[in-house]
Enzyme design. Structure first.
Site, PDB file in Angstrom:
ATOM      1  N   ASP B  43       0.867  -1.053   0.027  1.00  0.00           N
ATOM      2  CA  ASP B  43       0.163   0.074  -0.041  1.00  0.00           C
ATOM      3  C   ASP B  43       0.766   1.221  -0.091  1.00  0.00           C
ATOM      4  O   ASP B  43       0.663   2.274  -0.823  1.00  0.00           O
ATOM      5  CB  ASP B  43      -0.899   0.012   1.231  1.00  0.00           C
ATOM      6  CG  ASP B  43      -1.741  -1.190   1.286  1.00  0.00           C
ATOM      7  OD1 ASP B  43      -2.250  -1.728   0.134  1.00  0.00           O
ATOM      8  OD2 ASP B  43      -2.090  -1.749   2.361  1.00  0.00           O
ATOM      9  N   ASP B 186      16.413  20.993  -1.736  1.00  0.00           N
ATOM     10  CA  ASP B 186      15.640  20.111  -2.866  1.00  0.00           C
ATOM     11  C   ASP B 186      16.207  20.246  -4.247  1.00  0.00           C
ATOM     12  O   ASP B 186      16.717  20.909  -4.649  1.00  0.00           O
ATOM     13  CB  ASP B 186      14.379  20.946  -2.734  1.00  0.00           C
ATOM     14  CG  ASP B 186      13.172  20.415  -3.822  1.00  0.00           C
ATOM     15  OD1 ASP B 186      13.412  19.194  -3.993  1.00  0.00           O
ATOM     16  OD2 ASP B 186      12.228  21.056  -4.051  1.00  0.00           O
ATOM     17  N   SER B 224      -4.269  18.966  -2.658  1.00  0.00           N
ATOM     18  CA  SER B 224      -3.301  19.822  -1.980  1.00  0.00           C
ATOM     19  C   SER B 224      -3.097  21.074  -2.575  1.00  0.00           C
ATOM     20  O   SER B 224      -2.724  21.782  -1.722  1.00  0.00           O
ATOM     21  CB  SER B 224      -2.055  19.011  -1.500  1.00  0.00           C
ATOM     22  OG  SER B 224      -1.501  18.983  -2.738  1.00  0.00           O
ATOM     23  N   HIS B 359       8.517  22.944  -7.729  1.00  0.00           N
ATOM     24  CA  HIS B 359      10.057  22.665  -7.383  1.00  0.00           C
ATOM     25  C   HIS B 359      10.896  23.702  -8.291  1.00  0.00           C
ATOM     26  O   HIS B 359      10.515  23.922  -9.583  1.00  0.00           O
ATOM     27  CB  HIS B 359      10.381  21.192  -7.810  1.00  0.00           C
ATOM     28  CG  HIS B 359       9.715  20.247  -6.822  1.00  0.00           C
ATOM     29  ND1 HIS B 359       9.974  19.937  -5.435  1.00  0.00           N
ATOM     30  CD2 HIS B 359       8.627  19.466  -6.852  1.00  0.00           C
ATOM     31  CE1 HIS B 359       9.290  19.143  -4.872  1.00  0.00           C
ATOM     32  NE2 HIS B 359       8.366  18.798  -5.746  1.00  0.00           N
TER      33      HIS B 359
END
Lengths: 547, 547
Positions: B43, B186, B224, B359
């Site tokens: 999952d 990042d 989101s 990003h």
């Protein structure tokens, strides 16, 4: 004249189109496709040959446009069913010959050349030079008294191909002038604006890379792209390197292409892979398969340190001269990641112009439409969204919407010089799944089971039952696979065993009922027990022996 | 000061970083990732919490940078093991609250605001406003007497964010001036040259589409991305449309965002999905999940004609406001194809600028590096190739190679104001697989079995054997799953049964040997028989009852 696409519509793969005129049939291409993710355990997918098998006597021949798998991969399976002659240029015929040998089939292969005109019964066929990411590609003009049809095959417009043989534009213009009733055209790249760059662009990028490279170069590309392989060899020679070849399909294609004269290089520039150890890194290029990240390919084995002859080391340069085919993105980045963990310099499509497409982009398609100016148009070779976009592109060029036909595999288009009519679902055109020796024997039931097994495994409950006396003589034994690691979950398995015994005994107490009642009872009880304990739904299989 | 990345390196997903100073620990983020293709039946994947569980007493808190699953998805699993306070801004805390409620966990959630400075033991933490594809994102400056550390979190540089709250550049410049010892940044988009466009670009494209649209609009995006949802609602209002919401996560996030004040709209512009039937098509927008082609999502159900409230029809416009996440390309094009077969107008990333990334691209990263000017640098949030490229980018900006550290999950970086040292494999950081209620109980053995079962299924051979007299009392029965469709292959199964009986009898004739000998004998014989007949290799499971 009737056209039946059997494959290649609403998909990219297994292209096959049937043309029928009076009592005669000819076929364009006979491809395969690779299985989708949910086709568990399937090796390849081929078109449904039912209509051709039922009408075998009518078939005058299959004409192949080029040697990619999605145009030739179905041929061995077709020839196992019916014997029909296969027409093609030399490179595709050579690739087909290799395939047939593997399958132990003789086959009746008939070579043609770009520029040839030949007859298949009443079909007058003309093979016309085109450009694509494999040498020796053709497009086709097919004429019967009913209609004149043009099929692009797969193509790009390359004004400067490596072999110096561009599309025969004069011929295309002549066809446009004579009048084409129906055009079928490649839709693969119709979503992309602009033009597809020439294969020369890759050569220029590679030239810059080879010129600067200090160490060993390992370059992966499609084995079938013999033009690119030729270019790589030329660059190797130019910069004082020898070349070796790795990977079964690369070895086979290079051998074939050398025999047929598509690959040329000075004597002494080739070296056997197992003899490369003594060659300095700065003087070696290894050409390999695996540019799509295929897990068993030569490049993947190098990345996993499992290649017999090539051990990667810091400083090596690895070039993936390709773009991931949709669906292969993850595999490619997995290989790139593994390579970069080895501190190898990796060059791939995200860091350099290391690949160009073999298919026409929007502006190229506009040129073909404008040259051919067909009366009717059927977009082919594409997913539904591509076909819809290609239809729109034709409309934007001024075609009437009513003259554009979006078909599905198995539909029929009847066309003559005045009109075209579409019929739905005329011939069967299912995906035929090949698994080992089985062709078409894995269907939805088996695939659904494989999917369920892959998600939660299974639990088997075995018991011997004395039916007459209503007692469990032996068992139940619980055996599982793909469910939990049994050694760490003995308690759970023991609890399941107790549960199964209770369930069986409850069902045989007070007189034996039929086997199905007992099986369904234990299956239901176990399913609930297992789901409650684990929130998983393995397949539950009770197997009872009658003692 | 010690840094242990537990997740998020050599992968995109399950971000989690542990910071340790003296006897104190703080944690940045606690994400999950989605299973890879070969993780059959799994999952979600979560980080390995072993080190944290063993050092629970030292932990002062977990600080969350933003509310995406790869930063918060692991929290319920962590809190089931240890009780630690979770710090975050209001939107992520709201999303975490929903998750904890589903898992029946109370949790100690502590709200902070961008701009806040707070202490976690000896860690001085400063939360700084940043921009990303979810509202309320922060980056972090963490200071101990040993070192000052800056972590970008996920970010893009958006000078014109929808909520009017850009990155706090003044603060970043101030940190750069004060001196940062270590930056973690990042790396997701480091392969992409140039700048990431502002979220405003999507608004402009959508404005043009909404202005021209005549019929119903159905638009899928990430639930989101509340900024984008806000923009869609504003456009709906501007062009005289009401909006409805479809899909569980979209409903949940919209509800939460309205409560928290992130979404604002005039009363009367929202309409319940089951009350949309009477609204004219030209006055309705449905905002839905499924922009990644997820098979069970609201959009996929619409495409499959299985949505309870929304039946698509010719003329509808469906917008996928997203780009496929790597690995989802096929799913997205499947949905697009199904939609286009319905003669719905489909707008997606290949036909319009309908999405921007969250990003930073290369030029954005250069800006952050140039503002912060860290002494040491550790690229985070990326596959290995991304980390390597990000390290190279830092070098190109003038950093010394020796000051850049590419770590793997489980490595340790010890850093102070003068030096940084990398140690390999210091804490355990495996992928922990979650399947139903089981956390970490599905390992390699179970996955290998699931893979084998998915490829060729299995054959079970059951027999009751009288050990004392060396006779087969009942059976063998042959049962298969995922192998062939038994009804069509009765002969094959019967032949297999005979083969199994012969094999067992040959092995018990002349005296009973141990069970394993008999089992191995029949397994080998059956494997050969099946492979010869079918070229397939199902799992063969002999199960014998001793009578």
């Amino acid at each position: 004249m009737k056209i039946f696409p059997i494959g290649g519509l609403n998909e990219i793969g297994k292209n096959m189109t049937v043309l029928e005129y009076k009592d005669q049939i000819m076929v364009i291409d006979c491809g395969m496709s690779f299985p989708e993710d949910e086709m568990f355990g399937i090796d390849v997918v081929i078109p449904d040959f039912t209509y051709l098998i039922n009408n075998a006597k009518k078939i005058r021949g299959v004409v192949i446009t080029h040697g990619h798998e999605d145009h030739i991969g179905g041929i061995p399976y077709l020839l196992k069913k019916i014997n029909v002659p296969i027409y093609g240029t030399r490179l595709p015929l050579g690739l087909i010959r290799n395939k047939l040998d593997e399958h132990g089939i003789k086959g009746d292969l008939r070579p043609i050349n770009a520029g040839d005109k030949f007859r298949l019964g009443d079909f007058k066929v003309e093979a016309i030079r085109t450009t694509h990411s494999i040498a020796d590609s053709i497009c086709l003009c097919i004429e019967t008294p009913a209609a004149r049809i043009f099929h692009t095959g797969d193509f790009k417009i390359d004004y400067t191909p490596i072999d110096g043989e561009p599309i025969d534009f004069a011929k295309l213009a002549e066809l446009g002038r004579k009048g084409i009733d129906l055009m079928m055209a490649d839709s693969t790249n119709v979503m992309r604006p602009g033009f597809t760059p020439s294969e020369q662009v890759v050569g220029q990028t590679l030239d810059g890379i080879f010129r600067e490279a200090k160490n060993r170069i390992i370059i992966a590309t499609f084995s079938s792209n013999v033009h690119r392989v030729q270019k790589i060899i030329e660059l190797a020679v130019r910069y004082g390197r020898k070349f070796a070849v790795s990977g079964r399909s690369m070895e086979n294609v290079v051998k074939l292409a050398v025999e047929l004269g598509y690959l040329k290089f000075p004597a002494g520039s080739y070296v056997e892979l197992n003899k490369t150890r003594n060659i300095p890194d700065s003087e070696l290029v290894i050409i390999t398969t695996g540019s799509q990240g295929e897990p068993m390919s030569a490049l993947a084995r190098m990345a996993d340190d499992e290649h017999r002859n090539v051990k990667l080391k810091k400083g090596d340069m690895v070039i993936l001269s390709s773009t991931p085919v949709p669906g292969n993105e993850k595999e490619v980045s997995n290989v790139v990641n593994k390579l970069s963990e080895k501190e190898v310099e990796v060059i791939y499509n995200e860091v350099a112009d290391i690949h160009v497409s073999g298919h026409a982009c929007q502006e190229d398609l506009k040129l073909i439409h404008s040259l051919i100016r067909p009366k009717f148009f059927m977009p082919v070779h594409g997913e539904h969204r591509h076909l819809v976009r290609h239809a729109k592109l034709a409309e934007e060029l001024g075609m009437k919407k009513d003259n554009i036909f979006i078909l599905s595999n198995g539909d029929q288009l009847t066309v003559d010089k005045r009109k075209a009519i579409q019929f739905k679902n005329v011939v069967s055109a299912d995906d035929i799944l090949v698994d080992g020796l089985g062709v078409g024997d894995v269907g939805n039931v088996v695939l659904r089971d494989r999917k369920m097994l892959s998600e939660s495994g299974l639990i088997i409950i075995v018991a011997a039952i004395d039916r007459a006396n209503g007692v469990v003589v032996s068992g139940p034994e619980i055996v599982s696979r793909g469910f939990v690691y049994v050694k760490e979950h003995e308690e759970l398995i023991e609890a399941a065993r107790k549960k199964a015994l209770e369930s069986i005994e409850a069902n045989i107490r007070g007189g034996f009922k039929d086997w199905n009642t007992i099986k369904n009872g234990v299956r239901d009880d176990m399913r609930k027990f297992v789901f409650k304990s684990t929130r998983r739904s393995p397949i539950i299989m009770p197997i009872f022996l009658d003692i």
